[in-house]
Each structure stands twice: as structure tokens, then as C-alpha cells.
Design a protein around this motif. Structure first.
Motif, PDB file in Angstrom:
ATOM      1  N   LEU A 172     112.666 -43.165  51.791  1.00 44.56           N
ATOM      2  CA  LEU A 172     111.872 -42.914  50.554  1.00 44.56           C
ATOM      3  C   LEU A 172     111.411 -41.409  50.297  1.00 44.56           C
ATOM      4  O   LEU A 172     111.746 -40.999  49.143  1.00 44.56           O
ATOM      5  CB  LEU A 172     110.741 -43.982  50.353  1.00 44.56           C
ATOM      6  N   GLY A 173     111.116 -40.759  51.207  1.00 43.24           N
ATOM      7  CA  GLY A 173     110.572 -39.394  51.116  1.00 43.24           C
ATOM      8  C   GLY A 173     111.919 -38.570  50.840  1.00 43.24           C
ATOM      9  O   GLY A 173     111.772 -37.898  49.948  1.00 43.24           O
ATOM     10  N   LEU A 174     113.099 -38.985  51.464  1.00 39.04           N
ATOM     11  CA  LEU A 174     114.247 -38.139  51.059  1.00 39.04           C
ATOM     12  C   LEU A 174     114.743 -38.397  49.569  1.00 39.04           C
ATOM     13  O   LEU A 174     114.878 -37.527  48.996  1.00 39.04           O
ATOM     14  CB  LEU A 174     115.229 -38.391  52.014  1.00 39.04           C
ATOM     15  N   LEU A 175     114.479 -39.654  49.345  1.00 43.22           N
ATOM     16  CA  LEU A 175     114.907 -39.878  47.775  1.00 43.22           C
ATOM     17  C   LEU A 175     114.045 -39.196  46.734  1.00 43.22           C
ATOM     18  O   LEU A 175     114.406 -38.653  45.888  1.00 43.22           O
ATOM     19  CB  LEU A 175     115.061 -41.318  47.736  1.00 43.22           C
ATOM     20  N   ALA A 176     112.404 -39.157  47.140  1.00 42.93           N
ATOM     21  CA  ALA A 176     111.717 -38.343  46.374  1.00 42.93           C
ATOM     22  C   ALA A 176     112.172 -36.841  46.127  1.00 42.93           C
ATOM     23  O   ALA A 176     112.044 -36.421  45.398  1.00 42.93           O
ATOM     24  CB  ALA A 176     110.371 -38.689  46.741  1.00 42.93           C
ATOM     25  N   ALA A 177     112.233 -36.335  47.539  1.00 40.36           N
ATOM     26  CA  ALA A 177     112.582 -34.951  47.405  1.00 40.36           C
ATOM     27  C   ALA A 177     113.766 -34.528  46.713  1.00 40.36           C
ATOM     28  O   ALA A 177     113.877 -33.748  45.818  1.00 40.36           O
ATOM     29  CB  ALA A 177     112.863 -34.341  49.015  1.00 40.36           C
ATOM     30  N   GLN A 178     114.867 -35.515  46.694  1.00 36.75           N
ATOM     31  CA  GLN A 178     115.984 -35.304  46.094  1.00 36.75           C
ATOM     32  C   GLN A 178     115.813 -35.427  44.306  1.00 36.75           C
ATOM     33  O   GLN A 178     116.303 -34.725  43.783  1.00 36.75           O
ATOM     34  CB  GLN A 178     117.316 -36.202  46.265  1.00 36.75           C
ATOM     35  N   GLY A 179     114.752 -36.525  44.045  1.00 43.86           N
ATOM     36  CA  GLY A 179     114.643 -36.551  42.764  1.00 43.86           C
ATOM     37  C   GLY A 179     113.715 -35.442  42.206  1.00 43.86           C
ATOM     38  O   GLY A 179     113.868 -34.725  41.069  1.00 43.86           O
ATOM     39  N   LEU A 180     112.870 -34.696  43.013  1.00 45.42           N
ATOM     40  CA  LEU A 180     112.179 -33.400  42.677  1.00 45.42           C
ATOM     41  C   LEU A 180     113.149 -32.302  42.528  1.00 45.42           C
ATOM     42  O   LEU A 180     112.838 -31.457  41.530  1.00 45.42           O
ATOM     43  CB  LEU A 180     111.190 -33.228  43.689  1.00 45.42           C
ATOM     44  N   LEU A 208     107.593 -51.417  63.489  1.00 47.10           N
ATOM     45  CA  LEU A 208     106.943 -49.782  63.247  1.00 47.10           C
ATOM     46  C   LEU A 208     108.197 -48.906  63.154  1.00 47.10           C
ATOM     47  O   LEU A 208     108.264 -48.025  62.295  1.00 47.10           O
ATOM     48  CB  LEU A 208     106.131 -49.335  64.412  1.00 47.10           C
ATOM     49  N   LEU A 209     109.249 -48.883  63.507  1.00 48.84           N
ATOM     50  CA  LEU A 209     110.334 -48.342  63.683  1.00 48.84           C
ATOM     51  C   LEU A 209     111.060 -48.559  62.202  1.00 48.84           C
ATOM     52  O   LEU A 209     111.274 -47.537  61.360  1.00 48.84           O
ATOM     53  CB  LEU A 209     111.357 -48.723  64.861  1.00 48.84           C
ATOM     54  N   LEU A 210     111.167 -49.706  61.883  1.00 50.85           N
ATOM     55  CA  LEU A 210     111.744 -50.056  60.591  1.00 50.85           C
ATOM     56  C   LEU A 210     110.839 -49.331  59.444  1.00 50.85           C
ATOM     57  O   LEU A 210     111.069 -48.873  58.337  1.00 50.85           O
ATOM     58  CB  LEU A 210     111.762 -51.741  60.457  1.00 50.85           C
ATOM     59  N   ALA A 211     109.454 -49.351  59.699  1.00 47.37           N
ATOM     60  CA  ALA A 211     108.558 -48.802  58.348  1.00 47.37           C
ATOM     61  C   ALA A 211     108.667 -47.354  58.510  1.00 47.37           C
ATOM     62  O   ALA A 211     108.754 -46.771  57.286  1.00 47.37           O
ATOM     63  CB  ALA A 211     107.103 -49.444  58.728  1.00 47.37           C
ATOM     64  N   LEU A 212     108.813 -46.707  59.708  1.00 50.33           N
ATOM     65  CA  LEU A 212     109.029 -45.147  59.613  1.00 50.33           C
ATOM     66  C   LEU A 212     110.385 -44.836  59.062  1.00 50.33           C
ATOM     67  O   LEU A 212     110.429 -43.899  58.102  1.00 50.33           O
ATOM     68  CB  LEU A 212     108.864 -44.904  61.213  1.00 50.33           C
ATOM     69  N   SER A 213     111.358 -45.777  59.287  1.00 54.95           N
ATOM     70  CA  SER A 213     112.696 -45.281  58.747  1.00 54.95           C
ATOM     71  C   SER A 213     112.773 -45.494  57.200  1.00 54.95           C
ATOM     72  O   SER A 213     113.324 -44.445  56.547  1.00 54.95           O
ATOM     73  CB  SER A 213     113.795 -46.265  59.174  1.00 54.95           C
TER      74      SER A 213
END
Length: 156
Positions: A19-27, A9-14
Motif C-alpha cells: 500500500l505504501g508503494l502504491l501511494a508513492a506511485q500515486g503521488l 504479522l508478516l502478511l500485515a507488513l507485506s
């Protein structure tokens, strides 16, 4: 076994956070690129408007010639709504200046008497506004020829 489920669970959240940070940087990068392209497009449109105004200003030389100026300094660029002596054209604004007569105009036959004119043109578009200047020579046969051209830097 319960400990292993917590690690997964911790690994999935990390990974989700990464991935969320990478998507925000791409936007963010896409927005910056869009702004740059918007500014480039505005500058290109303003340049085309100024060039069209310059051509219209040269055409005005065949209909009415301005009086010879005494101190023919390059004009200051107009504000958002130019006032006389600036003239409105379809694409922008022009200022015509009669610089007087010369026998040493660039690109003209040596000794030929011509009248020199400065045509300054600016775009109607305020954002990314461009200013162009051209020198024209009017010979005895009333033929107008462009003898020099330059793009003026914006005054801030």
C-alpha cells in the motif's frame, strides 16, 4: 499457534509495504501531471501575451511606419531582454518591418497597390515563450488589414 501469529504479522507488513508503494506511485503521478499542467498554462499565457503584442504592433503601424528594409529576412528571436530594433509593448516585444509595395497581396483586390508589413511579436514571459508573425497590408486609404498569420517555432 505462535507460528500463525508470525505469519499474520508478516502478511500485515507485506500489505503495508504494498500500500505504501502504491501511494508513492500515486503521488509521483500527481506531481508529473502538475508539472505538465504548469507547462501547458505557461505556454497558453505566453501565446496570449504574444497575440496581444501582435495586436499592439499592428496598432503601431497607424502611428509610425518603419523604413523599407533592403533584406527583409525574418528576424531571429530575441533573448531574455530584447534590444532595438525590438520595441517593448505592454505584453511583450514587437518588431516591425516594411517589406515594400505590391499589387499581388493575398486577400486583397487584384491590382490594388498596398504596402506590406511584417509584424513579429514575442511574449514577455521567457518560460514557454511564443513567437508570432503576421503580414499586414496598408492600402491607399490607410486601412491596415491582416493578410496572413503564423506561429513560429521556438529557436533552441
Amino acid at each position: 499457534m505462535k507460528r500463525q501469529r508470525g505469519v499474520v504479522l508478516l502478511l500485515a507488513l507485506s500489505l503495508s509495504l504494498l500500500l505504501g508503494l502504491l501511494a508513492a506511485q500515486g503521488l509521483r503521478e500527481a506531481l508529473v501531471q502538475q508539472q505538465l499542467m504548469s507547462e501547458q498554462l505557461a505556454g497558453a499565457r505566453a501565446f496570449e501575451q504574444a497575440e496581444a503584442s501582435l495586436v499592439e504592433g499592428a496598432a503601431l503601424l497607424s502611428t509610425h511606419l518603419p523604413e523599407e528594409c533592403s533584406a527583409c529576412l525574418p528576424p531571429g528571436l530575441p533573448g531574455d531582454d530584447p534590444v532595438p530594433p525590438w520595441q517593448a509593448t505592454d505584453r511583450g516585444y514587437v518588431l516591425l518591418q516594411n517589406l515594400g509595395e505590391s499589387t499581388k497581396a493575398a486577400g486583397m483586390p487584384a491590382g490594388e497597390q498596398v504596402t506590406l508589413f511584417r509584424v513579429t511579436a514575442v511574449s514577455r514571459q521567457v518560460h514557454g515563450r511564443r513567437a508570432l508573425e503576421a503580414m499586414y497590408a496598408l492600402d491607399g486609404a490607410a486601412v491596415v488589414r491582416r493578410i496572413s498569420w503564423r506561429q513560429r517555432l521556438e529557436d533552441d
